[in-house]
Design a protein around this motif. Sequence first.
Motif, PDB file in Angstrom:
ATOM      1  N   ARG A 125       0.787  -1.312  -0.054  1.00  0.00           N
ATOM      2  CA  ARG A 125      -0.064   0.145   0.005  1.00  0.00           C
ATOM      3  C   ARG A 125       0.848   1.328  -0.204  1.00  0.00           C
ATOM      4  O   ARG A 125       0.291   2.257  -0.558  1.00  0.00           O
ATOM      5  CB  ARG A 125      -1.019  -0.020   1.188  1.00  0.00           C
ATOM      6  N   TYR A 126       1.891   1.183   0.677  1.00  0.00           N
ATOM      7  CA  TYR A 126       2.852   2.276   0.642  1.00  0.00           C
ATOM      8  C   TYR A 126       3.551   2.672  -0.645  1.00  0.00           C
ATOM      9  O   TYR A 126       3.274   3.808  -1.260  1.00  0.00           O
ATOM     10  CB  TYR A 126       4.034   2.273   1.849  1.00  0.00           C
ATOM     11  N   VAL A 127       3.909   1.422  -1.273  1.00  0.00           N
ATOM     12  CA  VAL A 127       4.468   1.835  -2.856  1.00  0.00           C
ATOM     13  C   VAL A 127       3.217   2.259  -3.766  1.00  0.00           C
ATOM     14  O   VAL A 127       3.683   3.289  -4.626  1.00  0.00           O
ATOM     15  CB  VAL A 127       4.909   0.463  -3.255  1.00  0.00           C
ATOM     16  N   ALA A 128       1.958   1.625  -3.440  1.00  0.00           N
ATOM     17  CA  ALA A 128       0.967   2.132  -4.432  1.00  0.00           C
ATOM     18  C   ALA A 128       0.500   3.783  -4.230  1.00  0.00           C
ATOM     19  O   ALA A 128       0.346   4.359  -5.135  1.00  0.00           O
ATOM     20  CB  ALA A 128      -0.379   1.312  -3.979  1.00  0.00           C
ATOM     21  N   VAL A 133       5.992  -1.883 -11.535  1.00  0.00           N
ATOM     22  CA  VAL A 133       7.305  -2.389 -11.840  1.00  0.00           C
ATOM     23  C   VAL A 133       7.977  -2.673 -10.462  1.00  0.00           C
ATOM     24  O   VAL A 133       8.496  -3.538 -10.366  1.00  0.00           O
ATOM     25  CB  VAL A 133       7.902  -1.110 -12.536  1.00  0.00           C
ATOM     26  N   ILE A 134       7.690  -2.027  -9.525  1.00  0.00           N
ATOM     27  CA  ILE A 134       8.337  -2.088  -8.246  1.00  0.00           C
ATOM     28  C   ILE A 134       7.941  -3.348  -7.735  1.00  0.00           C
ATOM     29  O   ILE A 134       8.602  -4.301  -7.216  1.00  0.00           O
ATOM     30  CB  ILE A 134       8.105  -1.154  -7.110  1.00  0.00           C
ATOM     31  N   MET A 135       6.375  -3.618  -7.610  1.00  0.00           N
ATOM     32  CA  MET A 135       5.845  -4.857  -6.933  1.00  0.00           C
ATOM     33  C   MET A 135       5.788  -5.818  -8.266  1.00  0.00           C
ATOM     34  O   MET A 135       4.631  -6.264  -8.571  1.00  0.00           O
ATOM     35  CB  MET A 135       4.310  -4.524  -6.646  1.00  0.00           C
ATOM     36  N   SER A 136       7.078  -6.223  -8.833  1.00  0.00           N
ATOM     37  CA  SER A 136       7.099  -7.394  -9.904  1.00  0.00           C
ATOM     38  C   SER A 136       6.399  -8.710  -9.253  1.00  0.00           C
ATOM     39  O   SER A 136       6.415  -8.914  -8.154  1.00  0.00           O
ATOM     40  CB  SER A 136       8.538  -7.343 -10.238  1.00  0.00           C
ATOM     41  N   PRO A 137       6.223  -9.595 -10.282  1.00  0.00           N
ATOM     42  CA  PRO A 137       5.713 -10.942  -9.905  1.00  0.00           C
ATOM     43  C   PRO A 137       6.917 -11.645  -9.132  1.00  0.00           C
ATOM     44  O   PRO A 137       6.562 -12.250  -8.058  1.00  0.00           O
ATOM     45  CB  PRO A 137       5.614 -11.309 -11.333  1.00  0.00           C
ATOM     46  N   VAL A 142       4.728  -3.306   9.656  1.00  0.00           N
ATOM     47  CA  VAL A 142       3.647  -2.398   9.255  1.00  0.00           C
ATOM     48  C   VAL A 142       3.574  -1.018   9.749  1.00  0.00           C
ATOM     49  O   VAL A 142       3.196  -0.048   9.118  1.00  0.00           O
ATOM     50  CB  VAL A 142       2.356  -3.033  10.094  1.00  0.00           C
ATOM     51  N   LEU A 143       3.965  -0.687  11.127  1.00  0.00           N
ATOM     52  CA  LEU A 143       4.253   0.765  11.481  1.00  0.00           C
ATOM     53  C   LEU A 143       5.064   1.815  10.872  1.00  0.00           C
ATOM     54  O   LEU A 143       4.644   2.753  10.600  1.00  0.00           O
ATOM     55  CB  LEU A 143       4.553   0.738  13.236  1.00  0.00           C
ATOM     56  N   ILE A 144       6.240   1.027  10.349  1.00  0.00           N
ATOM     57  CA  ILE A 144       6.941   2.140   9.426  1.00  0.00           C
ATOM     58  C   ILE A 144       6.457   2.208   8.155  1.00  0.00           C
ATOM     59  O   ILE A 144       6.392   3.368   7.809  1.00  0.00           O
ATOM     60  CB  ILE A 144       8.465   1.269   9.437  1.00  0.00           C
ATOM     61  N   SER A 145       5.851   1.342   7.654  1.00  0.00           N
ATOM     62  CA  SER A 145       5.045   1.580   6.316  1.00  0.00           C
ATOM     63  C   SER A 145       3.946   2.638   6.586  1.00  0.00           C
ATOM     64  O   SER A 145       3.960   3.613   5.643  1.00  0.00           O
ATOM     65  CB  SER A 145       4.565   0.224   5.931  1.00  0.00           C
ATOM     66  N   TYR A 146       3.306   2.502   7.622  1.00  0.00           N
ATOM     67  CA  TYR A 146       2.233   3.520   7.650  1.00  0.00           C
ATOM     68  C   TYR A 146       2.765   4.901   8.072  1.00  0.00           C
ATOM     69  O   TYR A 146       1.814   5.835   7.675  1.00  0.00           O
ATOM     70  CB  TYR A 146       1.242   2.936   8.736  1.00  0.00           C
ATOM     71  N   ILE A 147       3.948   4.987   8.666  1.00  0.00           N
ATOM     72  CA  ILE A 147       4.390   6.243   9.018  1.00  0.00           C
ATOM     73  C   ILE A 147       4.633   7.154   7.818  1.00  0.00           C
ATOM     74  O   ILE A 147       4.355   7.948   7.459  1.00  0.00           O
ATOM     75  CB  ILE A 147       5.624   6.224   9.857  1.00  0.00           C
ATOM     76  N   PHE A 148       5.459   6.280   6.827  1.00  0.00           N
ATOM     77  CA  PHE A 148       6.039   6.890   5.599  1.00  0.00           C
ATOM     78  C   PHE A 148       4.532   7.115   4.697  1.00  0.00           C
ATOM     79  O   PHE A 148       4.578   8.104   3.817  1.00  0.00           O
ATOM     80  CB  PHE A 148       6.891   5.774   4.822  1.00  0.00           C
ATOM     81  N   MET A 149       3.682   6.223   4.819  1.00  0.00           N
ATOM     82  CA  MET A 149       2.673   6.360   4.088  1.00  0.00           C
ATOM     83  C   MET A 149       1.670   7.568   4.316  1.00  0.00           C
ATOM     84  O   MET A 149       1.247   8.435   3.562  1.00  0.00           O
ATOM     85  CB  MET A 149       1.614   5.189   4.316  1.00  0.00           C
TER      86      MET A 149
END
Length: 314
Positions: free
Chosen positions: A121-124, A133-137, A213-220
Motif C-alpha cells: 500500500r505504501y508503494v501504491a 514495476v516495483i511490485m514485480s511478480p 507495518v508501523l514504519i510503512s504507515y508512518i511513511f504512508m
Amino acid sequence: MGRNCNQETEFLFTGLIDRQVSQIPLFLLFLAIYLISVVGNVGLIFLIWVDSRLHTPMYFFLLYLAIVDLYYSTVITPKILSDFLTDKKTISYIGCGVQIFLFDVFIVTEGFLLARMAYDRYVAISSPLLYSVIMSPKLRVWLVVSSFLIGCVNGMTQTVNMLDLSFCGSKVIDHFFCDISPLISLSESDSTINQIILLASATLFGLSSGVIVLISYIFMLSTILRIHSTEGKRKAFNTCTSHLTTVSIFYGTALFVFLKPSSKDSKPEDKWAPVFYTVVIPMLNPLIYSLRNKEVKDALRRVISKNILLHIVN
C-alpha cells in the motif's frame, strides 16, 4: 521419565466457559462464524482467481491472506465446536503438538503477509506510476514465500519448545486450544529456557512484522499529507482503510495475549482475547475487504451476471 509421561499424556481443556447451559448457544454462534469464514475466504479466493481485473499485486497478497485465514481458522475452530458438544474436552499429546505447529505457522505467516500488504500500500501511494514495476511478480512471490518460511520456522520453534517440556502432573489446560504459553505454565519441569524461547519468538516474529507495518504507515501518512488536493488525500486514505482495520484488530489482540506474563491462574480475558485472532479475524478479513472494496464488489457482480447469462443461454 519426562518422555514416558508425555507419550501417555492426554490433555483436558477447561474450555471457554464452565456453565453447561451456555454451550449450545455458543456452539451455534461459533458455527455461524466459522461458516461465514469458510464461505467468505473461499469466495474471495475464487473471485481473485477467476477475475483477471483482480490480478494485481494487492489482490495477489489478499489471495494468500484468504488462504492462510481459511487454514488457520480450521486448525482451531472445528475442535472448539466439537468441545461445545461434549463434557470431556480432550486432545492427545501428538494432537496438541500438531495444533501448536500449524497454528504458529499460520498466525506468524498472517502477520508477515499483513506487513507485506502494508508495504504494498505504501508503494501504491508513494510511487503510483512505478507501482507495477516495483511490485514485480518475482518480488511478490518472494514476499509471500518468505512469509510462509518464517511461519514454518516459528512453528518448528514452538513445537520443539513443547517437546522439551515434561507433563507428569496435572493435564488440565485452562484454555480452549493448545498454545505454548499455558503448556509452559502447566509443565512441572524447569521452564526458564522455554520462557526465554517464547519471549524471543514473540519479539522476533511478532513485533518485527508489527514494526514493518508501523514504519510503512508512518511513511504512508507522510506521503498522503504532502498531497495537495483534498480528493487526492481521500483516495489515498481509501486505499489503505481496509488493511488498517484488519491490522488494528489483529495486532491489538495478538499483542495483548503474547506480551502478557504467563500465569497458572488465567483470567476470563486471557481466554476471550485469543478468540478474536483465532476465530473472528478469519471471518472479518474477507468481509472487510469485500464490503469496503468496490473492485471486489464489481468482480462479484460480473461473476454473478456471467453465470446468470450462461444459465439463460443454456
